[in-house]
Design a protein around this motif. Structure first.
Motif, PDB file in Angstrom:
ATOM      1  N   VAL A 175       0.972  -1.280  -0.095  1.00 52.72           N
ATOM      2  CA  VAL A 175      -0.060  -0.202   0.095  1.00 52.72           C
ATOM      3  C   VAL A 175       0.878   1.282  -0.113  1.00 52.72           C
ATOM      4  O   VAL A 175       1.651   1.166   0.860  1.00 52.72           O
ATOM      5  N   HIS A 176       0.702   2.218  -0.956  1.00 54.29           N
ATOM      6  CA  HIS A 176       1.326   3.616  -0.988  1.00 54.29           C
ATOM      7  C   HIS A 176       0.474   4.698  -0.528  1.00 54.29           C
ATOM      8  O   HIS A 176      -0.690   4.482  -0.833  1.00 54.29           O
TER       9      HIS A 176
ATOM     10  N   ASN B  87       3.582   3.475  16.862  1.00 59.82           N
ATOM     11  CA  ASN B  87       2.840   4.442  16.128  1.00 59.82           C
ATOM     12  C   ASN B  87       3.721   4.504  14.744  1.00 59.82           C
ATOM     13  O   ASN B  87       4.763   4.742  14.585  1.00 59.82           O
ATOM     14  N   GLY B  88       2.740   4.490  13.536  1.00 61.33           N
ATOM     15  CA  GLY B  88       3.522   4.728  12.360  1.00 61.33           C
ATOM     16  C   GLY B  88       4.051   3.747  11.409  1.00 61.33           C
ATOM     17  O   GLY B  88       4.703   3.523  10.533  1.00 61.33           O
ATOM     18  N   ALA B  89       3.599   2.446  12.121  1.00 59.55           N
ATOM     19  CA  ALA B  89       4.250   1.041  11.654  1.00 59.55           C
ATOM     20  C   ALA B  89       3.326   0.555  10.445  1.00 59.55           C
ATOM     21  O   ALA B  89       3.820  -0.396   9.374  1.00 59.55           O
ATOM     22  N   GLY B  90       2.068   1.213  10.315  1.00 58.78           N
ATOM     23  CA  GLY B  90       1.210   0.814   9.310  1.00 58.78           C
ATOM     24  C   GLY B  90       0.097   0.099   9.516  1.00 58.78           C
ATOM     25  O   GLY B  90      -0.597  -0.649   8.810  1.00 58.78           O
ATOM     26  N   LYS B  91      -0.407  -0.035  10.765  1.00 55.88           N
ATOM     27  CA  LYS B  91      -1.394  -0.869  11.281  1.00 55.88           C
ATOM     28  C   LYS B  91      -2.562  -0.477  10.878  1.00 55.88           C
ATOM     29  O   LYS B  91      -3.368  -0.957  10.363  1.00 55.88           O
ATOM     30  N   SER B  92      -2.715   1.081  10.867  1.00 58.37           N
ATOM     31  CA  SER B  92      -4.010   1.711  10.439  1.00 58.37           C
ATOM     32  C   SER B  92      -4.308   1.487   9.106  1.00 58.37           C
ATOM     33  O   SER B  92      -5.313   1.283   8.531  1.00 58.37           O
ATOM     34  N   THR B  93      -3.188   1.530   8.251  1.00 58.77           N
ATOM     35  CA  THR B  93      -3.214   1.278   6.773  1.00 58.77           C
ATOM     36  C   THR B  93      -3.664   0.000   6.213  1.00 58.77           C
ATOM     37  O   THR B  93      -4.621  -0.284   5.400  1.00 58.77           O
ATOM     38  N   ILE B  94      -3.304  -1.235   7.291  1.00 60.44           N
ATOM     39  CA  ILE B  94      -4.011  -2.422   7.010  1.00 60.44           C
ATOM     40  C   ILE B  94      -5.232  -2.461   7.350  1.00 60.44           C
ATOM     41  O   ILE B  94      -6.026  -2.792   6.277  1.00 60.44           O
ATOM     42  N   MET B  95      -5.664  -1.784   8.376  1.00 62.57           N
ATOM     43  CA  MET B  95      -7.123  -2.077   8.524  1.00 62.57           C
ATOM     44  C   MET B  95      -8.130  -1.024   7.577  1.00 62.57           C
ATOM     45  O   MET B  95      -9.060  -1.451   7.087  1.00 62.57           O
ATOM     46  N   ARG B  96      -7.613  -0.012   7.098  1.00 61.85           N
ATOM     47  CA  ARG B  96      -8.166   0.805   5.912  1.00 61.85           C
ATOM     48  C   ARG B  96      -8.256   0.026   4.792  1.00 61.85           C
ATOM     49  O   ARG B  96      -9.121   0.178   3.828  1.00 61.85           O
ATOM     50  N   SER B  97      -7.142  -0.806   4.521  1.00 58.63           N
ATOM     51  CA  SER B  97      -7.198  -1.384   3.390  1.00 58.63           C
ATOM     52  C   SER B  97      -8.447  -2.433   3.377  1.00 58.63           C
ATOM     53  O   SER B  97      -8.793  -2.609   2.450  1.00 58.63           O
ATOM     54  N   ILE B  98      -8.407  -3.188   4.460  1.00 57.83           N
ATOM     55  CA  ILE B  98      -9.206  -4.175   4.631  1.00 57.83           C
ATOM     56  C   ILE B  98     -10.926  -3.911   4.527  1.00 57.83           C
ATOM     57  O   ILE B  98     -11.571  -4.504   3.801  1.00 57.83           O
ATOM     58  N   SER B  99     -11.089  -2.620   4.959  1.00 60.16           N
ATOM     59  CA  SER B  99     -12.321  -2.049   4.949  1.00 60.16           C
ATOM     60  C   SER B  99     -12.731  -1.181   3.516  1.00 60.16           C
ATOM     61  O   SER B  99     -13.623  -0.730   3.452  1.00 60.16           O
ATOM     62  N   GLY B 100     -11.727  -1.172   2.615  1.00 62.41           N
ATOM     63  CA  GLY B 100     -12.114  -0.701   1.522  1.00 62.41           C
ATOM     64  C   GLY B 100     -11.763   0.882   1.379  1.00 62.41           C
ATOM     65  O   GLY B 100     -12.091   1.425   0.497  1.00 62.41           O
ATOM     66  N   LEU B 101     -11.234   1.658   2.355  1.00 60.16           N
ATOM     67  CA  LEU B 101     -10.873   3.064   2.557  1.00 60.16           C
ATOM     68  C   LEU B 101      -9.538   3.300   1.847  1.00 60.16           C
ATOM     69  O   LEU B 101      -9.658   4.506   1.406  1.00 60.16           O
TER      70      LEU B 101
ATOM     71  N   GLY C 172       0.736   8.071  -2.206  1.00 58.71           N
ATOM     72  CA  GLY C 172       1.682   8.780  -3.041  1.00 58.71           C
ATOM     73  C   GLY C 172       2.652   7.985  -3.442  1.00 58.71           C
ATOM     74  O   GLY C 172       2.478   6.630  -3.710  1.00 58.71           O
ATOM     75  N   ARG C 173       3.859   8.294  -3.416  1.00 61.27           N
ATOM     76  CA  ARG C 173       5.119   7.653  -3.593  1.00 61.27           C
ATOM     77  C   ARG C 173       5.565   6.719  -2.364  1.00 61.27           C
ATOM     78  O   ARG C 173       6.683   5.978  -2.427  1.00 61.27           O
ATOM     79  N   VAL C 174       5.232   7.265  -1.350  1.00 59.02           N
ATOM     80  CA  VAL C 174       5.513   6.312   0.020  1.00 59.02           C
ATOM     81  C   VAL C 174       5.068   5.139   0.196  1.00 59.02           C
ATOM     82  O   VAL C 174       3.587   5.052   0.361  1.00 59.02           O
ATOM     83  N   ALA C 175       5.616   3.970   0.266  1.00 53.46           N
ATOM     84  CA  ALA C 175       5.106   2.659   0.769  1.00 53.46           C
ATOM     85  C   ALA C 175       4.923   2.735   2.150  1.00 53.46           C
ATOM     86  O   ALA C 175       5.813   2.950   3.016  1.00 53.46           O
ATOM     87  N   ALA C 176       3.492   2.407   2.592  1.00 53.15           N
ATOM     88  CA  ALA C 176       3.316   2.453   3.884  1.00 53.15           C
ATOM     89  C   ALA C 176       3.278   0.773   4.435  1.00 53.15           C
ATOM     90  O   ALA C 176       3.638   0.757   5.505  1.00 53.15           O
ATOM     91  N   VAL C 177       3.001   0.241   3.445  1.00 59.16           N
ATOM     92  CA  VAL C 177       2.941  -1.439   3.712  1.00 59.16           C
ATOM     93  C   VAL C 177       3.744  -2.037   2.674  1.00 59.16           C
ATOM     94  O   VAL C 177       3.343  -1.796   1.491  1.00 59.16           O
ATOM     95  N   HIS C 178       4.704  -3.054   3.255  1.00 61.15           N
ATOM     96  CA  HIS C 178       5.742  -3.552   2.185  1.00 61.15           C
ATOM     97  C   HIS C 178       5.576  -5.019   2.209  1.00 61.15           C
ATOM     98  O   HIS C 178       5.820  -5.897   3.026  1.00 61.15           O
ATOM     99  N   ASP C 179       4.763  -5.590   0.991  1.00 53.76           N
ATOM    100  CA  ASP C 179       4.810  -7.019   0.703  1.00 53.76           C
ATOM    101  C   ASP C 179       4.421  -7.924   2.052  1.00 53.76           C
ATOM    102  O   ASP C 179       5.177  -8.701   2.408  1.00 53.76           O
TER     103      ASP C 179
END
Length: 233
Positions: free
Chosen positions: A9-10, A35-49, A12-19
């Motif tokens: 998950v990116h 904080n900032g490890a990418g946990k919320s990004t994973i949750m937002r990806s699962i829920s489609g946000l 912009g150009r910054v990868a927040a979650v890597h493989d």
């Protein structure tokens, strides 16, 4: 129940979650990390946000990464976001009913509403108050109640203990256990590793957008790196 396959998950150009690849079965499971490890990004990806740049998200064996948030809720996933995000200028009653906006089983909706008021008597007492007049703990109860009103199979909880007193954290843990006892699965992301691992069957550690450890939660509690970095022992 939920599986991530090579998720990237990116922003912009910054990868927040890597493989990232991991899977969780039914029950209570967690992802811990700073904080900032990418946990919320994973949750937002699962829920489609948030749309993944690549990789797959499977729920009960079916890919959901291209679905809309509405379609994901219809599949049975509800999201309690970090920071609660209740509707501040609506009442407690209106917030809860919004959670059931996709449901047509009115008898079951009424049953779930009554059950939430039983589990959270403060919400029942304040049902006509505006959400922005509630305390932080009460708003967290409301956010969880709103998610349960969607009749989910899986509840995503993003930092449910954040900003709560120790007494409220203990109460929230009991609520999470009761949600699971009703047959719903829960995926937690938490900085409070001690609480999350104490509740969970399986766990993963996320560091700088990558999974560094995963396995049984009981084993994680005994892992030296986890104890030093996340539990403070």
């Amino acid at each position: 129940m939920i599986e991530l396959r090579n998720l990237v998950v990116h922003y912009g150009r910054v990868a927040a979650v890597h493989d990232i690849s991991l899977s969780f079965d039914h029950g209570i499971n967690c992802i811990i990390g700073s904080n900032g490890a990418g946990k919320s990004t994973i949750m937002r990806s699962i829920s489609g946000l948030v749309r993944p740049s690549s990789g797959s998200i499977l729920f009960e064996g079916e890919a959901i990464e291209s679905l809309t948030p509405k379609a994901i809720v219809e599949r049975g996933i509800a999201h309690v976001p970090e920071g609660r995000h209740v509707f501040p200028e609506l009442t407690v009653d209106e917030n809860l009913k919004i959670g059931a906006y996709l449901r047509r089983d009115h008898v079951a909706v009424k049953r779930d509403y009554d059950n939430i008021c039983s589990v959270f008597p403060r919400l029942a007492e304040r049902r006509k108050q505006y959400a922005n007049t509630l305390s932080g703990g009460e708003q967290q109860m409301l956010a969880i109640g709103r998610a349960i009103m969607a009749a989910p199979k899986l509840v995503l909880m993003d930092e449910p203990s954040m900003g709560l007193s120790p007494v409220m954290v203990a109460a929230m843990a009991e609520v999470i256990r009761s949600i699971n006892a009703e047959g719903k699965s829960v995926l937690l992301v938490e900085q409070n590793a001690n609480v999350a691992l104490g509740l969970s069957v399986k766990a993963a550690v996320l560091e700088q957008g990558r999974i560094s450890l995963q396995g049984m939660a009981t084993d994680m509690k005994d892992n030296e790196h986890v104890r030093v970095a996340y539990i403070g022992v």
